[in-house]
Structure formats: C-alpha cells, structure tokens
Design a protein around this motif. Structure first.
Motif, PDB file in Angstrom:
ATOM      1  N   GLU A  25      22.346  31.369  38.797  1.00 51.66           N
ATOM      2  CA  GLU A  25      23.503  32.150  39.225  1.00 51.66           C
ATOM      3  C   GLU A  25      24.048  31.640  40.554  1.00 51.66           C
ATOM      4  N   TYR A  26      25.347  31.830  40.711  1.00 52.60           N
ATOM      5  CA  TYR A  26      26.065  31.449  41.925  1.00 52.60           C
ATOM      6  C   TYR A  26      26.884  32.675  42.335  1.00 52.60           C
ATOM      7  N   SER A  27      26.510  33.309  43.433  1.00 51.63           N
ATOM      8  CA  SER A  27      27.177  34.537  43.856  1.00 51.63           C
ATOM      9  C   SER A  27      27.671  34.412  45.290  1.00 51.63           C
ATOM     10  N   THR A  28      28.792  35.075  45.566  1.00 47.49           N
ATOM     11  CA  THR A  28      29.398  35.014  46.894  1.00 47.49           C
ATOM     12  C   THR A  28      29.814  36.411  47.332  1.00 47.49           C
ATOM     13  N   LEU A  29      29.502  36.744  48.570  1.00 45.32           N
ATOM     14  CA  LEU A  29      29.917  37.992  49.199  1.00 45.32           C
ATOM     15  C   LEU A  29      30.774  37.637  50.404  1.00 45.32           C
ATOM     16  N   THR A  30      32.003  38.159  50.459  1.00 48.06           N
ATOM     17  CA  THR A  30      32.917  37.761  51.538  1.00 48.06           C
ATOM     18  C   THR A  30      33.675  38.955  52.107  1.00 48.06           C
ATOM     19  N   THR A  31      34.009  38.847  53.394  1.00 49.35           N
ATOM     20  CA  THR A  31      35.023  39.692  54.022  1.00 49.35           C
ATOM     21  C   THR A  31      36.085  38.725  54.545  1.00 49.35           C
ATOM     22  N   TYR A  32      36.981  39.238  55.369  1.00 48.36           N
ATOM     23  CA  TYR A  32      38.006  38.352  55.925  1.00 48.36           C
ATOM     24  C   TYR A  32      37.430  37.394  56.968  1.00 48.36           C
ATOM     25  N   THR A  33      36.191  37.646  57.423  1.00 53.61           N
ATOM     26  CA  THR A  33      35.609  36.803  58.477  1.00 53.61           C
ATOM     27  C   THR A  33      34.258  36.202  58.106  1.00 53.61           C
ATOM     28  N   ASP A  34      33.505  36.823  57.192  1.00 55.77           N
ATOM     29  CA  ASP A  34      32.139  36.391  56.907  1.00 55.77           C
ATOM     30  C   ASP A  34      31.962  36.067  55.427  1.00 55.77           C
ATOM     31  N   THR A  35      31.026  35.128  55.177  1.00 58.00           N
ATOM     32  CA  THR A  35      30.728  34.722  53.803  1.00 58.00           C
ATOM     33  C   THR A  35      29.228  34.528  53.641  1.00 58.00           C
ATOM     34  N   VAL A  36      28.686  35.074  52.550  1.00 57.54           N
ATOM     35  CA  VAL A  36      27.299  34.817  52.169  1.00 57.54           C
ATOM     36  C   VAL A  36      27.316  34.221  50.766  1.00 57.54           C
ATOM     37  N   PHE A  37      26.782  33.021  50.638  1.00 51.52           N
ATOM     38  CA  PHE A  37      26.703  32.368  49.322  1.00 51.52           C
ATOM     39  C   PHE A  37      25.249  32.342  48.867  1.00 51.52           C
ATOM     40  N   LEU A  38      25.049  32.590  47.592  1.00 49.32           N
ATOM     41  CA  LEU A  38      23.700  32.612  47.024  1.00 49.32           C
ATOM     42  C   LEU A  38      23.630  31.737  45.778  1.00 49.32           C
ATOM     43  N   PHE A  39      22.641  30.844  45.757  1.00 49.37           N
ATOM     44  CA  PHE A  39      22.253  30.169  44.517  1.00 49.37           C
ATOM     45  C   PHE A  39      20.840  30.625  44.194  1.00 49.37           C
ATOM     46  N   ARG A  40      20.643  31.074  42.960  1.00 52.65           N
ATOM     47  CA  ARG A  40      19.326  31.601  42.583  1.00 52.65           C
ATOM     48  C   ARG A  40      18.949  31.119  41.191  1.00 52.65           C
ATOM     49  N   GLU A  41      17.662  30.769  41.035  1.00 50.29           N
ATOM     50  CA  GLU A  41      17.073  30.463  39.734  1.00 50.29           C
ATOM     51  C   GLU A  41      16.082  31.562  39.399  1.00 50.29           C
ATOM     52  N   LYS A  42      16.052  31.984  38.127  1.00 52.20           N
ATOM     53  CA  LYS A  42      15.167  33.082  37.743  1.00 52.20           C
ATOM     54  C   LYS A  42      14.571  32.840  36.362  1.00 52.20           C
ATOM     55  N   MET A  43      13.373  33.377  36.189  1.00 48.00           N
ATOM     56  CA  MET A  43      12.784  33.543  34.866  1.00 48.00           C
ATOM     57  C   MET A  43      12.842  35.032  34.567  1.00 48.00           C
TER      58      MET A  43
END
Length: 336
Positions: A25-43
């Motif tokens: 999965e590739y997920s992103t959390l953003t506001t007008y000033t901040d960004t958190v990007f996540l790459f995750r592998e799962k079983m």
C-alpha cells in the motif's frame, strides 16, 4: 487412454475458507503545510465461513505481520523518515473480501466479451470476460448499489465522509459458474481519495484546517484452503509474533520503484540508539510527583493486587475483630 478432468472434493466438515494474501500500500496524509507518506508491506488473512455457520470469521484483512516506511515533510523543509507514526490514516485495512456476485447475464453464455453496468451518475461496473478469467472495475462513487463491493466501509458513508474518488478492481480466475466468488479471486486493487478520515488527526492539523487522505493498494491472494470450524477458531485465537512471520511477495508483484527502494534504505539505516541520545525530553510532560512516579496508578495497581490475593478481605476481618475486642473490653471496664 481417457484423461479425466481434475475434480475438487470438499469435506462437509471443512466449512470455512481461509485465505492468505500479500499487500502493498501507498498512503498519503496531507494538510496545506504538512505531508506524511507511507509505504507498507503486509501479510494478511481472511476467514470466510459457509452460509449458516455459527462461526462469524472475518472478511476484512487481518494483519499477521507488516513493515512500514514513513516519510515526513513540512513547509519549512523538514524531510525525515521513520518506521513508526502516531497517525493511522490508511484505508487498506477496511477493504476486504466480497461474497459471491452474479456475472451479468450477457456474459454467462459467451467465451469472451465485456459488459457495463450504469449507475445513477455514470458507469459503475465494467466486466471483462476472457474464457474462465473475469475482471471487474468498480466506481464506488457512481451509485449507492456499488457499495456492495465494500460493505465494511458502510459506516463511513453513513457519516457522510467526503470521498473525492473511490475505484476498486477485482481479478478472478477459473470461473466456471454464473458467479464470481472468493474461491476464484486472485487479486484486487483500489485507489481512494478523501477529505478527512472519519475522525480528527490528533496534533496533526488545526481543528479548522482540513486534511486529505489517499490510499493506493494492491492485494495478491497467495493461498487458500477449506478448514473446519474448530481449526478456524484456533486461528482466530492465535497470537502471532510478527518477528517470526516472514513477508512473502507474490510472483506477480512488480519491482518496486527507485523512490520506494530509496525510502526503504533510509528507514532501515536509521541509527535508533543515536536518535534516543539526541532526544530532548519535553519538560511540559514531566510529572510533578517525586521521582516522576504516578502514585495514583501505583495505588490502583496495588489495590487490585490486594483484591486478587484476598489481602483486603483478610485485613477487613482482622480490623473488625480488633474493634469488637476493644468494644467488649470497654464495656467490661465500664461495669466495674
């Protein structure tokens, strides 16, 4: 010599379908000033009981083990990485396995073909059949009827969460009847964009400031088997040590991009001991109690321990007997 076709024989006692899958999965959390990007592998695994079974199972992916890689950016130029985050914003844990869905009638009698299902506003489903393989693309936002493909997310639609886009694709193989079912599912993927996530992100954004979430994920089914309800309940109660469970990539998974490989390399080369030494404790979080101990929690734990061992009841009886002895002694002295 006559060659007989392969036949699958199922036991009446094996009523639960257990499925194992690999997820990216590739997920992103953003506001007008901040960004958190996540790459995750799962079983992950799924447990699907037969109709009428008392065992409920689960259709949402249960995480057996995972590896997470975060990247944080802000307007001041901060660019840091980590393998943990306090913000849970991914949509991937809510997209699960769909029960049997009927194939459109015009595709049931043909070997190859396609069909479309129109929703209230636009096309909601596109079906493509090629012999015994079937692919379905769903625009969940096109019609409320499309939500049958994502039943576990119904609670978020009721909250009137603002989904900007929501598409999901399913791939089935060895389809023989008039339905596609979990037994035929080989993979699924989805892309979701929303404003908000159903709740506020604590200490990430101001209350008056909106935040945006996007999740793209690919799920490959690795294995499946029918098991008994007794075996399924053992799986349900099983506590997994994530360090003992490996992550097994699907052979169909493409090579990761250079950006993702670079992020993985940065996270895996973090010197955590150095980070701990450089960390300065926030003095506002320091306890005013002596030694920083929380005595209220300590007293509560001690009280529970006394109750469990019977010490509290023993002391109560001892105090009662002592008080009665003192009362009798006082009465005797008063009568003298």
């Amino acid at each position: 010599m006559t060659e007989l076709p392969e036949v699958l024989v199922l036991s009446k006692n094996h009523k639960v379908l257990h499925m194992l899958a690999y997820v990216r999965e590739y997920s992103t959390l953003t506001t007008y000033t901040d960004t958190v990007f996540l790459f995750r592998e799962k079983m992950v695994d799924y447990m699907l009981p037969a109709a009428g079974s008392k065992f409920k199972g689960w259709t949402k992916p249960r995480v057996l083990t995972s590896k997470s890689y975060y990247q944080f950016k802000d307007s001041r130029g901060l660019d840091s990485v980590s393998d943990v985050s306090n913000h849970h914003f991914s949509w991937s844990d809510w997209i699960g396995i769909v029960s049997a869905v009927p194939i459109p009638e015009r595709l049931r009698t043909v070997e190859t073909g396609s069909d479309t299902v129109k929703g209230k506003y636009s096309l909601t489903e596109i079906w493509v059949k090629n012999k015994d393989s079937v692919k379905v693309s769903v625009n969940v936002m096109a019609d409320t009827a499309s939500r049958r493909w994502v039943r576990d997310l119904s609670v978020f639609f009721k909250k009137e969460l603002d989904f900007e886009s929501f598409g999901i694709n399913f791939s089935y193989d060895n389809v023989l009847g008039d339905f596609v079912s979990p037994l035929d599912l080989t993979a699924y993927s989805f892309k979701i964009k929303s404003q908000g996530r159903g709740y506020d992100m604590f200490r990430f954004n101001r209350k008056t400031e909106p935040f945006f979430v996007s999740t793209c994920a690919d799920v490959w089914i690795l294995d499946r088997e029918f098991i008994t309800e007794k075996e399924a309940r053992k799986w349900e109660r099983q506590k997994f040590d994530s360090d003992e469970i490996g992550i097994y990539e699907s052979t169909d998974a493409p090579t990761l991009s250079n950006d993702i490989l670079s992020l993985i390399d940065r996270v895996e080369n973090i010197d955590k001991n150095e980070v701990k030494l450089d960390y300065v404790t926030d003095q506002n979080m320091k306890s005013e109690k002596i030694g920083g101990r929380n005595f209220k929690i300590g007293r509560r734990a001690l009280l529970l321990l006394k109750q469990a061992t019977g010490i509290t009841r023993y002391r109560a009886r001892k105090n009662l007997n002592r008080q009665w002895d003192e009362f009798r002694k006082g009465r005797r002295e008063a009568q003298k």
